[in-house]
Design an enzyme around this catalytic site. Structure first.
Site, PDB file in Angstrom:
ATOM      1  N   ALA A 195      58.612  21.002  37.844  1.00  0.00           N
ATOM      2  CA  ALA A 195      58.144  21.844  36.738  1.00  0.00           C
ATOM      3  C   ALA A 195      58.139  20.978  35.486  1.00  0.00           C
ATOM      4  CB  ALA A 195      59.063  23.039  36.535  1.00  0.00           C
ATOM      5  N   LYS A 196      57.574  21.470  34.443  1.00  0.00           N
ATOM      6  CA  LYS A 196      57.666  20.820  33.136  1.00  0.00           C
ATOM      7  C   LYS A 196      57.296  21.850  32.096  1.00  0.00           C
ATOM      8  CE  LYS A 196      58.675  16.644  31.741  1.00  0.00           C
ATOM      9  NZ  LYS A 196      59.605  15.724  32.431  1.00  0.00           N
ATOM     10  N   GLY A 197      57.798  21.651  30.878  1.00  0.00           N
ATOM     11  CA  GLY A 197      57.446  22.563  29.804  1.00  0.00           C
ATOM     12  C   GLY A 197      57.391  21.807  28.501  1.00  0.00           C
TER      13      GLY A 197
ATOM     14  N   VAL B 117      54.890  24.851  33.275  1.00  0.00           N
ATOM     15  CA  VAL B 117      54.139  24.800  34.522  1.00  0.00           C
ATOM     16  C   VAL B 117      55.121  24.583  35.670  1.00  0.00           C
ATOM     17  CG1 VAL B 117      52.345  23.603  35.837  1.00  0.00           C
ATOM     18  CG2 VAL B 117      52.080  23.886  33.364  1.00  0.00           C
TER      19      VAL B 117
END
Ligand code: NAD
Length: 429
Positions: free
Chosen positions: A115-117, A70
């Site tokens: 962001a992050k994943g 995201v």
């Protein structure tokens, strides 16, 4: 400002962590009198990607994992954020973490959005080869959506330097030359930054020292409890014990919690972890209920594991002087209401400030990779502490001036900055 406006949340984000990020945003947006027109685009992520990650298992079978990324906002530069390998991972959790990353980067003054994943998996149940297959395939699926000027990955729970090296190698193979700057948290000999591995934990310890100084408490002899004895928790604990002379009286990991009022010998913990892989069976301290660990008396409580561990049910029972939020999102809005009432008993170092050391040195790593010019560890640490010190002072100043809790002050500074950038640029980013 009270408003009847409610953001329509896409169902894919439904998750307790995302609800928490929304509620925190609603409160700060009301506090800052943010126009209804600006609220949705400040809160809702710009992009969310879901991928299938198929891998061959060692036994010849095939498993398909679900991966996410995201990107919350690209207004101030590329997005930046870690990758989490954990069974807790959902789109909503990753989206919440991306939002918190945006506020964290803005508070530290970094030219990034959040962001992050992550991949929903238990990395402890994968062999080395399976973990490599999964890391490489996840990165391969992400290639259309990321880039050194678009979205830069880093480590988080369940990932480490080796995983970052696989990510970098997979991306570089696709492009045809080494692209070090696509991820941070790499080994130093692959373009990583000196000090990156320790940066979050050292930043946490630095701010605890800073808070003690502010409160006029001498660090030597203070007691600390650390929930989550991984990268961040163990390095924060080692710095507090060996550099500041504090006593670590409690610690935990996913396998259990341990307490010893006389202090826990960290050298024994390290030896045990190296042998067993986790704290299970550690016998130099008493085992106790993990929930109980958080409410034992101590000077400093450091949640350094997962989100929402300090909630309405235990916030009133905490017996610490400083709550140093090393984890992302460890405290729920219900707990905040209680902690706000206990402001003169418990000094909160909010997560977006407390654990910012990691993204700050990640930024340094990215800058060094882009410039192909590397700094020594003293330069890295000096620059890190200068940024953290400035952010700490800014939060304290705003909290005092407006008589507001530290979390609200930190969020106000951060959200204000993103709002100004969005209003100045226009609708595109
Ligand atoms: P890690 O995987 O190295 O360690 C996590 C630790 O938490 C492990 O010891 C694990 O056993 C433990 N744990 C997991 N669930 C637990 C539970 N319910 N109770 C107690 N312990 C539990 O991860 P890390 O990189 O140290 O990250 C820890 C936290 O810090 C996460 O919230 C992460 O988002 C945050 N954070 C990490 C960084 C970084 O640079 N690594 C930067 C900023 C924030």
């Amino acid at each position: 400002m009270t408003t009847t406006h409610t953001t329509k949340i896409p169902d894919i984000y439904r998750d307790p962590a995302f609800d928490m990020a929304c509620e925190q945003f609603r409160l700060i947006a009301n506090y800052l009198n943010i126009d209804d027109d600006d609220r949705d685009r400040l809160l809702l992520p710009k992009r969310a990607v879901l991928v299938s990650v198929p891998i061959h298992r060692d036994d010849g079978s095939t498993s398909v994992f679900t991966g996410y990324r995201v990107q919350h906002q690209l207004t101030m530069g590329p997005t930046k954020g870690g990758t989490r390998f954990s069974t807790s991972v959902t789109m909503g959790e990753i989206a919440a973490l991306s939002i918190w990353m945006s506020w964290k980067c803005a508070l530290a003054g970094l030219p990034y959005g959040g962001a992050k994943g992550g991949v929903n998996c238990n990395p402890r149940e994968l062999s080395h080869r399976e973990l490599e297959n999964m890391s490489r395939r996840y990165m391969q699926e992400m290639i259309p959506f990321i880039g050194p000027r678009t979205d830069v990955m880093g480590p988080d729970m369940g990932t480490n330097e080796q995983v970052m090296a696989w990510f970098m190698d997979t991306y570089s193979t696709y492009v045809g030359h080494s692209v070090n700057e696509i991820v941070t948290g790499k080994p130093v000999y692959l373009g990583g930054s000196l000090g990156r591995r320790e940066s979050t934990g050292r930043g946490v310890a630095f701010l605890i020292e800073r808070a003690l100084d502010y409160l006029k408490i001498k660090p030597a002899g203070c007691t600390a409890i650390v929930q989550g004895f991984g990268n961040v928790g163990s390095i924060a604990a080692a710095n507090l014990a060996f550099k500041s002379g504090m006593k670590i009286v409690g610690l935990s990991d996913v396998s259990g919690a341990y307490y010893n009022a006389k202090g826990i010998d960290l050298a024994l913990v390290e030896k045990h972890q190296n042998k067993k892989g986790d704290l299970e069976g550690f016998d130099a301290a008493d085992r106790l209920d993990p929930e109980e660990l958080l409410i034992q008396p101590c000077d400093i409580l450091i949640p350094a594991a997962v989100d929402r561990v300090i909630h309405g049910g235990n916030a009133g029972k905490l017996r610490c002087r400083i709550l140093a939020e090393a984890a992302n999102g460890p405290t729920t809005p219900e707990a905040d209401v209680i902690l706000d009432q206990r402001w003169d008993e418990i000094f909160v170092i909010p997560d977006i400030l407390c654990n910012a050391g990691g993204v700050i040195v990640s930024y340094f790593e990215w800058v060094q990779d882009l410039a192909n010019f590397f700094w020594n560890e003293t330069e890295v640490m000096d620059k890190l502490f200068r940024i953290m010190d400035a952010a700490f002072s800014a939060v304290i100043k705003r909290a005092k001036a407006e008589k507001i809790p530290h979390r609200r002050a930190a969020l106000a500074i951060a959200v204000d900055r993103v709002l100004k950038a969005k209003q100045t640029r226009g609708l595109f980013p």
